[in-house]
Design a protein around this motif. Structure first.
Motif, mmCIF file in Angstrom:
data_model
loop_
_atom_site.group_PDB
_atom_site.id
_atom_site.type_symbol
_atom_site.label_atom_id
_atom_site.label_comp_id
_atom_site.label_asym_id
_atom_site.label_seq_id
_atom_site.Cartn_x
_atom_site.Cartn_y
_atom_site.Cartn_z
ATOM 1 N N VAL A 100 72.224 85.675 74.643
ATOM 2 C CA VAL A 100 71.873 87.036 75.040
ATOM 3 C C VAL A 100 72.650 87.316 76.320
ATOM 4 C CG1 VAL A 100 70.052 88.637 75.738
ATOM 5 C CG2 VAL A 100 69.545 86.846 74.065
ATOM 6 N N ASP A 101 73.426 88.411 76.322
ATOM 7 C CA ASP A 101 74.203 88.801 77.513
ATOM 8 C C ASP A 101 75.040 87.651 78.077
ATOM 9 O OD1 ASP A 101 73.220 91.356 77.346
ATOM 10 O OD2 ASP A 101 71.685 91.060 78.872
ATOM 11 N N ASP A 102 75.744 86.944 77.233
ATOM 12 C CA ASP A 102 76.615 85.841 77.637
ATOM 13 C C ASP A 102 75.880 84.652 78.250
ATOM 14 O OD1 ASP A 102 78.907 87.139 76.710
ATOM 15 O OD2 ASP A 102 79.199 88.161 78.634
ATOM 16 N N VAL A 103 74.559 84.626 78.158
ATOM 17 C CA VAL A 103 73.776 83.471 78.595
ATOM 18 C C VAL A 103 73.332 82.751 77.339
ATOM 19 C CG1 VAL A 103 71.766 82.669 79.868
ATOM 20 C CG2 VAL A 103 72.986 84.698 80.648
ATOM 21 N N GLU A 104 73.680 81.471 77.236
ATOM 22 C CA GLU A 104 73.377 80.746 76.010
ATOM 23 C C GLU A 104 72.320 79.670 76.211
ATOM 24 O OE1 GLU A 104 76.867 77.976 75.118
ATOM 25 O OE2 GLU A 104 77.851 79.853 75.669
ATOM 26 N N SER A 105 71.699 79.332 75.083
ATOM 27 C CA SER A 105 70.713 78.259 75.056
ATOM 28 C C SER A 105 70.879 77.516 73.737
ATOM 29 C CB SER A 105 69.299 78.827 75.182
ATOM 30 O OG SER A 105 68.356 77.795 75.266
ATOM 31 N N THR A 106 70.713 76.201 73.780
ATOM 32 C CA THR A 106 70.844 75.372 72.587
ATOM 33 C C THR A 106 69.593 74.523 72.424
ATOM 34 O OG1 THR A 106 73.237 75.244 72.914
ATOM 35 C CG2 THR A 106 72.251 73.603 71.464
ATOM 36 N N LEU A 107 69.138 74.395 71.201
ATOM 37 C CA LEU A 107 67.983 73.552 70.892
ATOM 38 C C LEU A 107 68.412 72.499 69.887
ATOM 39 C CD1 LEU A 107 64.908 72.992 71.096
ATOM 40 C CD2 LEU A 107 64.625 74.554 69.171
ATOM 41 N N GLU A 108 68.284 71.224 70.265
ATOM 42 C CA GLU A 108 68.598 70.101 69.375
ATOM 43 C C GLU A 108 67.377 69.795 68.514
ATOM 44 O OE1 GLU A 108 71.498 68.221 69.343
ATOM 45 O OE2 GLU A 108 72.447 69.425 70.902
ATOM 46 N N PHE A 109 67.594 69.488 67.240
ATOM 47 C CA PHE A 109 66.497 69.119 66.350
ATOM 48 C C PHE A 109 66.450 67.605 66.185
ATOM 49 C CE2 PHE A 109 67.565 73.410 64.609
ATOM 50 C CZ PHE A 109 66.433 74.037 65.092
ATOM 51 N N ASP A 110 66.003 66.908 67.217
ATOM 52 C CA ASP A 110 65.847 65.462 67.150
ATOM 53 C C ASP A 110 64.443 65.146 66.659
ATOM 54 O OD1 ASP A 110 68.384 65.078 68.170
ATOM 55 O OD2 ASP A 110 67.671 65.116 70.235
ATOM 56 N N ASP A 111 64.337 64.229 65.713
ATOM 57 C CA ASP A 111 63.038 63.760 65.228
ATOM 58 C C ASP A 111 62.092 64.905 64.881
ATOM 59 O OD1 ASP A 111 63.911 61.173 65.582
ATOM 60 O OD2 ASP A 111 63.182 61.098 67.637
ATOM 61 N N LEU A 112 62.425 65.632 63.821
ATOM 62 C CA LEU A 112 61.587 66.750 63.396
ATOM 63 C C LEU A 112 60.221 66.308 62.894
ATOM 64 C CD1 LEU A 112 64.088 69.068 61.526
ATOM 65 C CD2 LEU A 112 62.893 69.516 63.656
ATOM 66 N N ASP A 113 60.057 65.029 62.532
ATOM 67 C CA ASP A 113 58.783 64.525 62.020
ATOM 68 C C ASP A 113 58.323 65.364 60.838
ATOM 69 O OD1 ASP A 113 56.727 62.781 61.824
ATOM 70 O OD2 ASP A 113 55.544 63.634 63.449
ATOM 71 N N ALA A 114 59.201 65.527 59.875
ATOM 72 C CA ALA A 114 58.952 66.395 58.734
ATOM 73 C C ALA A 114 58.138 65.695 57.654
ATOM 74 C CB ALA A 114 60.281 66.833 58.140
ATOM 75 N N PRO A 115 57.376 66.472 56.905
ATOM 76 C CA PRO A 115 56.657 65.901 55.769
ATOM 77 C C PRO A 115 57.637 65.611 54.635
ATOM 78 C CG PRO A 115 56.379 68.278 55.842
ATOM 79 C CD PRO A 115 57.142 67.901 57.075
ATOM 80 N N ASP A 116 57.201 64.880 53.636
ATOM 81 C CA ASP A 116 58.062 64.569 52.488
ATOM 82 C C ASP A 116 57.974 65.669 51.440
ATOM 83 O OD1 ASP A 116 59.115 62.205 53.436
ATOM 84 O OD2 ASP A 116 57.426 61.030 52.716
ATOM 85 N N GLU A 117 58.136 66.901 51.869
ATOM 86 C CA GLU A 117 58.053 68.052 50.976
ATOM 87 C C GLU A 117 58.784 69.210 51.624
ATOM 88 O OE1 GLU A 117 53.731 69.608 52.480
ATOM 89 O OE2 GLU A 117 53.803 67.981 51.039
ATOM 90 N N GLU A 118 58.706 70.359 51.006
ATOM 91 C CA GLU A 118 59.339 71.547 51.564
ATOM 92 C C GLU A 118 58.591 72.004 52.821
ATOM 93 O OE1 GLU A 118 61.174 75.018 49.169
ATOM 94 O OE2 GLU A 118 59.071 75.508 49.528
ATOM 95 N N PHE A 119 59.335 72.413 53.844
ATOM 96 C CA PHE A 119 58.702 72.891 55.064
ATOM 97 C C PHE A 119 59.555 73.980 55.699
ATOM 98 C CE2 PHE A 119 61.525 69.626 56.523
ATOM 99 C CZ PHE A 119 61.928 70.005 57.795
ATOM 100 N N CYS A 120 59.000 74.634 56.707
ATOM 101 C CA CYS A 120 59.687 75.698 57.438
ATOM 102 C C CYS A 120 59.676 75.377 58.929
ATOM 103 C CB CYS A 120 58.994 77.043 57.215
ATOM 104 S SG CYS A 120 59.045 77.603 55.497
ATOM 105 N N LEU A 121 60.733 75.776 59.603
ATOM 106 C CA LEU A 121 60.797 75.636 61.056
ATOM 107 C C LEU A 121 60.524 76.994 61.691
ATOM 108 C CD1 LEU A 121 63.982 73.494 61.734
ATOM 109 C CD2 LEU A 121 61.620 72.824 62.085
#
Length: 146
Positions: A100-121
């Protein structure tokens, strides 16, 4: 006593790899249906939010396979909207980029701890967060697709 130590070492060799698979989405049969991003503008002027999702390579070396197309949405002053990203079914998200307005942010997805099925973030992407910096991205703690 040596027999107990050998049993412990042998058990750890079997149990630790099995448990490690529970912590990483790339080692499960989970699929990500969608990534929902709440774009929240706490400023007194409309702002344009640009964002993209980077995908992990399939060979388990944490390299980025590629980035989906950048999307952008204008959010009115003191308002929020939700944007949905639908990654390919065979992909694993590696990180989220937001600007936003040349200011950036990044989010790493380390260890999502996801179930063994379909999911949403679910992600929060703020401009002028009341307690943090100008541009912030965080992952919500839930994974249900509702």
């Amino acid at each position: 006593m040596p027999a107990r130590r050998e049993l412990l070492v042998a058990s750890a060799g079997i149990c630790l790899p099995a448990l490690a698979g529970c912590l990483d989405v790339s080692r499960t049969d989970a699929t990500i249906r969608e990534v929902n991003v709440l774009l929240d503008n706490r400023d007194v002027e409309p702002r344009t939010f640009a964002f993209a999702l980077a995908l992990e390579d399939d060979d388990d070396d944490d390299d980025v396979k590629g980035t989906l197309e950048w999307d952008s949405r204008t959010v009115e002053a003191n308002d929020s909207i939700t944007a949905t990203i639908e990654p390919p079914t065979d992909s694993i998200p590696a990180r989220f980029y937001g600007v936003v307005d040349d200011v950036e942010s990044t989010l790493e997805f380390d260890d999502l701890d996801a179930p063994d099925e379909e999911f949403c973030l679910y992600l929060y992407f703020w401009y002028r967060h009341p307690f943090m910096g100008d541009v912030e991205v965080e992952r919500a703690p839930y994974l249900d697709c509702e």
